[in-house]
Motif scaffolding. Structure first.
Motif, PDB file in Angstrom:
ATOM      1  N   THR A  33      11.637 104.436 -57.413  1.00 54.46           N
ATOM      2  CA  THR A  33      10.636 103.831 -56.535  1.00 54.46           C
ATOM      3  C   THR A  33      10.923 102.357 -56.329  1.00 54.46           C
ATOM      4  OG1 THR A  33       8.997 105.410 -57.335  1.00 54.46           O
ATOM      5  CG2 THR A  33       8.177 103.451 -56.195  1.00 54.46           C
ATOM      6  N   ARG A  44      11.962 115.657 -53.919  1.00 52.06           N
ATOM      7  CA  ARG A  44      10.821 114.873 -53.408  1.00 52.06           C
ATOM      8  C   ARG A  44       9.502 115.499 -53.834  1.00 52.06           C
ATOM      9  NH1 ARG A  44      14.173 114.858 -48.722  1.00 52.06           N
ATOM     10  NH2 ARG A  44      12.811 116.362 -47.674  1.00 52.06           N
ATOM     11  N   HIS A  47       8.921 114.491 -57.421  1.00 48.13           N
ATOM     12  CA  HIS A  47       8.508 113.088 -57.524  1.00 48.13           C
ATOM     13  C   HIS A  47       7.045 112.915 -57.109  1.00 48.13           C
ATOM     14  CE1 HIS A  47      12.133 111.025 -58.769  1.00 48.13           C
ATOM     15  NE2 HIS A  47      12.855 111.735 -57.902  1.00 48.13           N
ATOM     16  N   PHE A  80      12.959 115.618 -64.265  1.00 47.31           N
ATOM     17  CA  PHE A  80      12.654 114.270 -63.788  1.00 47.31           C
ATOM     18  C   PHE A  80      11.564 113.677 -64.675  1.00 47.31           C
ATOM     19  CE2 PHE A  80      14.404 116.481 -60.191  1.00 47.31           C
ATOM     20  CZ  PHE A  80      15.206 115.546 -59.569  1.00 47.31           C
ATOM     21  N   HIS A 115      11.545 108.111 -62.199  1.00 53.14           N
ATOM     22  CA  HIS A 115      10.779 108.038 -60.947  1.00 53.14           C
ATOM     23  C   HIS A 115      10.420 106.593 -60.620  1.00 53.14           C
ATOM     24  CE1 HIS A 115       7.907 108.839 -57.812  1.00 53.14           C
ATOM     25  NE2 HIS A 115       6.944 108.276 -58.518  1.00 53.14           N
TER      26      HIS A 115
END
Length: 620
Positions: free
Chosen positions: A607, A534, A537, A598, A603
């Motif tokens: 989302t 998290r 991200h 990532f 991402h």
């Protein structure tokens, strides 16, 4: 001739009679003299006996007087063995410590658990509501927090601001009961809503100390700063002993766990050969102490364990023993403050140890406040005796309150005793864990009470790390625009690729919670710390709140396309490597890649999936 003979005979007989009379008179005089001499000797003996008796009486009286003086001196010493000054200073400084804790939290809580943070409070409480606790009333007792009612950033600002204000009011001695309760309740709300970022030992210790402070503060509602005399403070004895019990639990529990734990580093006295380098946040002094020879490290470990396991027992002894214990415990806290950054932990313990020092240690300060109290008492007495229509005036009531101020009220004394009994019963659980190697041996009913009350952090378990790390591993967050050239995000305080030439910082009582969490994650596996994904991200989103947790963003104008976490091995430089690296304090080696990379594409897909799940859940 016959007449002459008769006359001669008569003369001889007369002479004989006179001789006899003289002899008799002499004998009488001798007897009288002897009797007088006997009387004089008797009188002398009697006088000697009387003198001896008088001397004995005088000695007995003198002994009685000396005994009375000794008893009076003992009573005076017992009366003077008070803690007005140390208690007053403790309450003022614990307010400062809460104020610092709230300000430190305020500077980073939005990046950690804010609306755009790593683990938003709103998502956390939404999961709690969708889980076992369908209503805030049932979940409040398991997760006591004001954030059950609102979780936006404005509420977070308000909680931090009100907590800072409450700590400041406690420092000023203004409405201390209310301000101490607000400090405890608001910080408890933050620790619950802050999740794993606010679950460190120093947070729990501050909450436990704050809870006892509510019942330790004087009961007045004055809005004038520093208006109360410390000697007008009725110290609850039961809470004082709970503070001493807390000091004992902190040190003895840590020492016993270090000696009886699975890690042999403390038992073999080699812990400090690694500790100064591998601890989460070392200081400048750690770099110098790490260079000491092994025998010096062993001596330091022996000194620390002697205080924690042996000298700590002196806190239950008489005044001289308590002062000795306070001296060594305070020196121990200053030692740890100089070599490590553990938030408010050592400052909190330092204030607790200060409560062991009695008023005789501050004779001038104690005399000053005592004189102020007597002057105030005298003025009130003179004013209270003035006629007022045969009715007690306002000064009379003030004098009455002043005379009773040093004696706690019955209801407050009873509440303190009930709290003390409750806390002592709960304390048996952590002590049983220490003594039985993490196996609870207490009754089941007591264990249930402890579990139900644990969420309020009334009694906590304190101890060292499970093992002393032999090598220092830490994570570095790296971003890239092309997956070839990677640039690190610069940390604020701890060792990183940008801080190799910077001396380790003195940060405490402030602490960077994201840096501490990343250090803990580096000691284990990525699967045990999913929150790092998290974090990555949020950095791909270029969240300002999260980026503010770092010193510098290597991508100032645009977001990175790729991001990852890499694990490095850090070591203190020695004389040779320091010269080779031109004065560096650290040198680093790449160890492994901690997380997968990532990308913005992944991402954005995640989302979109998240938004789709939200719409399905809402029925849109």
């Amino acid at each position: 001739n016959s007449n002459n003979n008769n006359n001669n005979n008569n003369g001889n007989s007369g002479n004989n009679k006179n001789k006899k009379k003289r002899v008799n008179e002499n004998n009488k005089n001798k007897k009288n003299g002897e009797e007088k001499i006997e009387k004089i000797e008797k009188n002398k003996n009697n006088n000697k006996e009387e003198v001896i008796e008088e001397e004995n009486k005088e000695e007995e009286d003198r002994i009685k007087l000396e005994n009375k003086k000794k008893q009076i001196q003992k009573k005076i010493k017992q009366q003077h063995c008070t803690y007005y000054i140390s208690s007053y200073i403790f309450l003022r400084l614990i307010g400062v410590l809460f104020m610092v804790a709230f300000i430190s939290t305020w500077t980073q809580i939005h990046g950690l658990v804010g609306e755009n943070g790593i683990s938003p409070i709103s998502s956390y409480f939404e999961r709690l509501r969708n889980g076992i606790y369908s209503s805030s009333h049932t979940g409040f007792f398991q997760y006591p927090s004001i954030f059950w009612f609102n979780q936006n950033d404005i509420t977070i600002h308000a909680v931090c601001a009100l907590g800072t204000l409450s700590g400041f009011l406690l420092f000023l001695d203004m409405i201390p009961v209310i301000s101490s309760f607000l400090c405890w309740a608001l910080y408890l709300s933050i620790t619950v809503g802050g999740q794993s970022f606010f679950s460190f030992q120093w947070d729990h210790l501050l909450l436990e100390t704050g809870f006892l402070t509510i019942f330790y503060t004087p009961l007045h509602f004055s809005l004038k700063p520093f208006n109360e005399n410390p000697r007008e403070f009725a110290i609850p004895g039961a809470i004082s002993w709970l503070y001493r019990l807390l000091i004992f639990r902190i040190h003895f529990g840590k020492g016993i766990q270090a000696l009886l734990g699975k890690d042999k580093a403390w038992r073999s006295l080699v812990a400090f050969s690694y500790f100064f380098e591998t601890q989460p946040s070392p200081t400048r002094f750690s770099w110098h102490l790490h260079k000491l020879p092994d025998w010096a490290h062993q001596g330091l470990v022996f000194w620390v364990l002697t205080i924690e396991v042996g000298i700590v027992f002196l806190i239950i002894g008489p005044k001289l023993f308590r002062r000795t214990a306070a001296l060594y415990l305070i020196l121990l806290q200053f030692f740890y403050i100089s070599v490590s950054n553990y938030g408010t932990w050592h400052y909190n313990v330092l204030l607790l140890c200060f409560l062991l020092i009695d008023d005789d240690f501050f004779p001038k300060i104690n005399f000053f406040f005592r004189r102020l109290r007597l002057q105030k008492q005298r003025l009130l007495y003179l004013n209270s005796t003035k006629p007022n229509n045969n009715q007690p005036n306002k000064y009379y009531h003030k004098l009455k309150r002043l005379l009773k101020s040093k004696q706690s009220t019955i209801w407050k004394r009873r509440i303190s005793i009930l709290i003390a009994v409750f806390i002592i019963l709960l304390t048996t659980i952590p002590l049983s864990l220490v003594s039985s190697n993490n196996n609870i041996t207490a009754p089941d009913a007591l264990v249930d009470i402890y579990r139900n009350s644990y969420s309020f952090k009334l009694v906590n378990m304190y101890g060292p790390f499970e093992k002393v790390e032999k090598d220092r591993y830490d994570l570095v967050i790296e971003g890239s625009l092309d997956a070839q050239n990677w640039h690190p995000y610069h940390y604020l305080y701890k060792a990183g690729e940008n801080n190799l030439w910077t001396a380790p910082f003195f940060v405490s009582p402030h602490i960077s919670r994201i840096e501490r969490a990343l250090w803990l994650a580096a000691q284990s596996d990525y699967n045990n710390h999913i929150w790092i994904s998290r974090l990555l991200h949020r950095l791909l989103e270029d969240s300002p709140d999260v980026i503010s947790l770092f010193k510098k963003n290597p991508f100032e104008n645009k977001s990175p396309e790729y991001i990852r976490a890499v694990r490095y091995l850090y070591k203190f430089t020695d004389d040779v490597t320091s010269k080779q690296l031109e004065g560096a304090w650290w040198y680093s080696e790449h160890f492994d890649i901690f997380t997968p990379s990532f990308s913005q594409t992944v991402h954005s897909m995640s989302t979109r999936r998240k938004n789709l799940r939200t719409r399905i859940a809402k029925g849109v």
